[in-house]
Scaffold this motif. Structure first.
Motif, mmCIF file in Angstrom:
data_model
loop_
_atom_site.group_PDB
_atom_site.id
_atom_site.type_symbol
_atom_site.label_atom_id
_atom_site.label_comp_id
_atom_site.label_asym_id
_atom_site.label_seq_id
_atom_site.Cartn_x
_atom_site.Cartn_y
_atom_site.Cartn_z
ATOM 1 N N ALA A 11 61.052 74.593 23.703
ATOM 2 C CA ALA A 11 61.559 75.853 24.247
ATOM 3 C C ALA A 11 62.113 75.680 25.654
ATOM 4 O O ALA A 11 63.097 76.312 26.036
ATOM 5 C CB ALA A 11 60.460 76.904 24.227
ATOM 6 N N ARG A 14 65.777 74.912 25.804
ATOM 7 C CA ARG A 14 66.723 75.811 25.163
ATOM 8 C C ARG A 14 67.296 76.800 26.179
ATOM 9 O O ARG A 14 66.552 77.371 26.977
ATOM 10 C CB ARG A 14 66.036 76.593 24.039
ATOM 11 C CG ARG A 14 65.555 75.713 22.891
ATOM 12 C CD ARG A 14 64.686 76.516 21.924
ATOM 13 N NE ARG A 14 64.235 75.683 20.819
ATOM 14 C CZ ARG A 14 64.839 75.616 19.636
ATOM 15 N NH1 ARG A 14 65.919 76.340 19.413
ATOM 16 N NH2 ARG A 14 64.375 74.830 18.696
ATOM 17 N N GLY A 34 68.118 82.416 17.619
ATOM 18 C CA GLY A 34 67.063 81.420 17.566
ATOM 19 C C GLY A 34 67.435 80.255 16.674
ATOM 20 O O GLY A 34 67.152 79.085 16.996
ATOM 21 N N ARG A 39 66.627 80.225 23.320
ATOM 22 C CA ARG A 39 65.290 80.755 23.609
ATOM 23 C C ARG A 39 65.466 82.240 23.883
ATOM 24 O O ARG A 39 65.928 82.646 24.932
ATOM 25 C CB ARG A 39 64.691 80.022 24.810
ATOM 26 C CG ARG A 39 63.351 80.549 25.281
ATOM 27 C CD ARG A 39 62.713 79.569 26.276
ATOM 28 N NE ARG A 39 63.665 79.060 27.241
ATOM 29 C CZ ARG A 39 63.937 79.645 28.404
ATOM 30 N NH1 ARG A 39 63.344 80.784 28.725
ATOM 31 N NH2 ARG A 39 64.806 79.086 29.237
ATOM 32 N N GLY A 248 60.155 80.440 18.662
ATOM 33 C CA GLY A 248 59.933 80.214 20.079
ATOM 34 C C GLY A 248 60.413 81.342 20.967
ATOM 35 O O GLY A 248 60.344 81.239 22.201
ATOM 36 N N GLY A 249 60.898 82.426 20.361
ATOM 37 C CA GLY A 249 61.326 83.583 21.139
ATOM 38 C C GLY A 249 60.162 84.493 21.450
ATOM 39 O O GLY A 249 59.026 84.272 21.019
#
Length: 519
Positions: A11, A14, A34, A39, A248-249
């Motif tokens: 992450a 990103r 995503g 991110r 990963g958001g």
């Protein structure tokens, strides 16, 4: 040097992307971003994801606040596949048959079903002379689906060349003709004209004025069916939010975006109402397009969607929605299904009052939602959960309705219509009650004029004429949701994120990480 972000990049490597609004369009946009390697942070002023697709829990009843019908589930499956997931593993989608029942004051009924032969029989039962017209209407609907949905609805429409390319098809298909006018050319019976022209109301359009391209909805129903997500549309929103987090958001709920920051012609982030600034060169607004341009970009000079243009814009109607629960009624009204449409004594006249005159009429037509016949978990044991929706004028008319004074009298009127019709004895069994008016939509969803579906989908407010998915006002700013191309409704807002996917570049590693990779 590594220039493309690998799918398993951490992450921290990103680049950030911000999505304003956790409605279904915003969540779909976050999933698409995503999957591209961003991110993503999703911001929403509500405490739960879903926007209009959230739910309200009252005394053991779960009320679906907004959309209730899922058509074209393949759009969701494609979205999940793009993210490496399986929609059907995350959401329990049930096919409904019949789709819905339409009732008229004279006691006649029309049941919409998946089977074409059954539909032919229904048409012939009401009006034998219209059987041939129904066959023609089916062909008309499919052709408009191919052009209006599969082509226009799933690709960008922000360049004038895109408009010029489709003009010949629009002219050939008489897109200038209204949905009702087209239905009137195929059916003689006024009830069938209504049954095959009312669908634009589900996306905020006046059937008497919305372009006939929207008869494509009849083909959507026939080809893909009508579905219900167990747990309501809120269950879909929750599954989307979980996918964003798995990518990963993050979702920041209970925070309000106050301004989209623009510097030297480029979006640079979002300022929250509390003053916190979040930085990103990719900003996606799932807020209403009118709110985005009128409020979130208020300190930036606008070229296309200026305040005067927004004032000239025609907005969808408002909605009065009565959410109510009943106790010990599961077997009391056996002929009332999941979806019922109750027509008042007028069709064209009522539409004129709502859309053109801005007048709250004494008569009404209602959409009655009874999910407990499919999903008993939405109600206490042996009870029922309903909502009754009445299209009403939005708040932008000159003589606006005073809902502080009218909400309860209007609710009582809705109750009388239901008691005189499909739900006799309703008032004796009520166990929960909540009301949303256009003022609720204005305050809860920041919807201009309290409109239920943002900008009305008339021909000069559709395709290129609608707010574009890539903004002209700032580089790096994108829009999704009901007020943008292709429009309202679940297929429309999910497709807007699919269009976004074609406009936003693949994520690249952050600069400092690129240097490390080069070494």
């Amino acid at each position: 040097m590594q220039t493309r972000l690998p799918p398993d990049a951490p992450a921290s490597n990103r680049p950030p992307a911000l999505v304003v609004g956790a409605g279904l369009g915003g969540l779909a946009a976050a999933m698409r971003l995503g999957a591209k390697g961003y991110r993503v942070t999703v911001l929403d002023r509500l405490e739960t994801p879903g926007g209009r697709g959230t739910a309200l829990h009252v005394d053991g009843h779960r009320f679906d606040l907004g959309p209730t019908i899922v058509t074209v589930p393949q759009l969701f499956r494609d979205l999940w596949t793009a993210c490496g997931g399986d929609f059907d593993a995350d959401v329990d989608l049930r096919s409904l048959d019949p789709f819905y029942e339409i009732r008229w004051p004279d006691g006649s009924r029309f049941t919409a079903r998946a089977d074409t032969d059954a539909m032919r029989a229904e048409v012939a039962r009401l009006s034998p002379a219209d059987a041939r017209g129904y066959e023609t209407f089916l062909r008309d609907s499919e052709l408009r689906y191919r052009i209006g949905f599969e082509d226009l609805g799933r690709r960008p429409m922000h360049r004038l060349a895109d408009l010029f390319r489709v003009l010949p098809a629009f002219a050939r298909l008489r897109a200038d003709r209204s949905v009702y006018a087209h239905a009137a050319r195929r059916f003689r019976d006024e009830r069938l004209r209504m049954a095959f022209s009312f669908h634009p109301l589900f996306i905020g359009g006046d059937p008497m004025n919305v372009t006939s391209m929207y008869i494509l909805v009849s083909h959507l129903e026939k080809a893909f069916g009508v579905h219900y997500a167990m747990g309501g549309v809120a269950a879909i929103a929750d599954a989307m939010a979980h996918m964003v987090e798995r990518q990963g958001g993050q979702l920041r709920l209970g925070v309000e975006a106050d301004e989209i920051l623009v510097d030297k012609g480029r979006a640079r982030g979002v300022r929250l109402s509390g003053g916190e600034v979040l930085r990103s060169d990719v900003v996606v607004s799932n807020a209403d397009a009118g709110h985005t341009y009128d409020r979130l970009l208020r300190n930036h000079e606008r070229r296309r969607w200026t305040p005067p243009r927004l004032r000239r814009t025609r907005w969808s109607m408002g909605l009065f929605v009565w959410y109510f629960g009943t106790s010990a009624t599961r077997d009391l009204w056996p002929d009332v299904g999941h979806h019922t449409i109750l027509n008042g004594p007028r069709y064209a006249g009522l539409l004129r009052d709502i859309f053109l005159k801005g007048r709250l009429s004494e008569d009404m037509s209602l959409y009655l939602h009874r999910p407990s016949v499919t999903d008993p978990s939405c109600a206490p044991a042996r009870g029922d959960t309903f909502y009754a929706l009445s299209p009403v004028p939005h708040l932008g008319h000159a003589d606006r309705v005073d809902w502080a004074a009218m909400a309860e009298p209007y609710r009582e009127q809705v109750c009388r219509v239901l008691e005189d019709g499909p739900l006799p004895g309703l008032s004796r069994h009520l166990s929960a009650s909540r009301v949303f008016t256009p003022e609720t939509f204005r305050d809860r969803y920041l919807s201009p004029h309290g409109s239920g579906f943002s900008i009305e989908p008339r021909i000069l407010q559709s395709a290129w004429f609608r707010p574009h998915n890539v903004s002209e006002e700032a580089q790096g700013l994108f829009l999704v949701g009901a007020g943008t191309h292709p429009g309202a409704g679940l297929p429309g807002v999910i497709s807007s994120a699919e269009v976004l996917d074609q406009l936003v570049p693949e994520a690249r590693p952050l600069p400092q990480q690129m240097e490390v990779a080069a070494e």
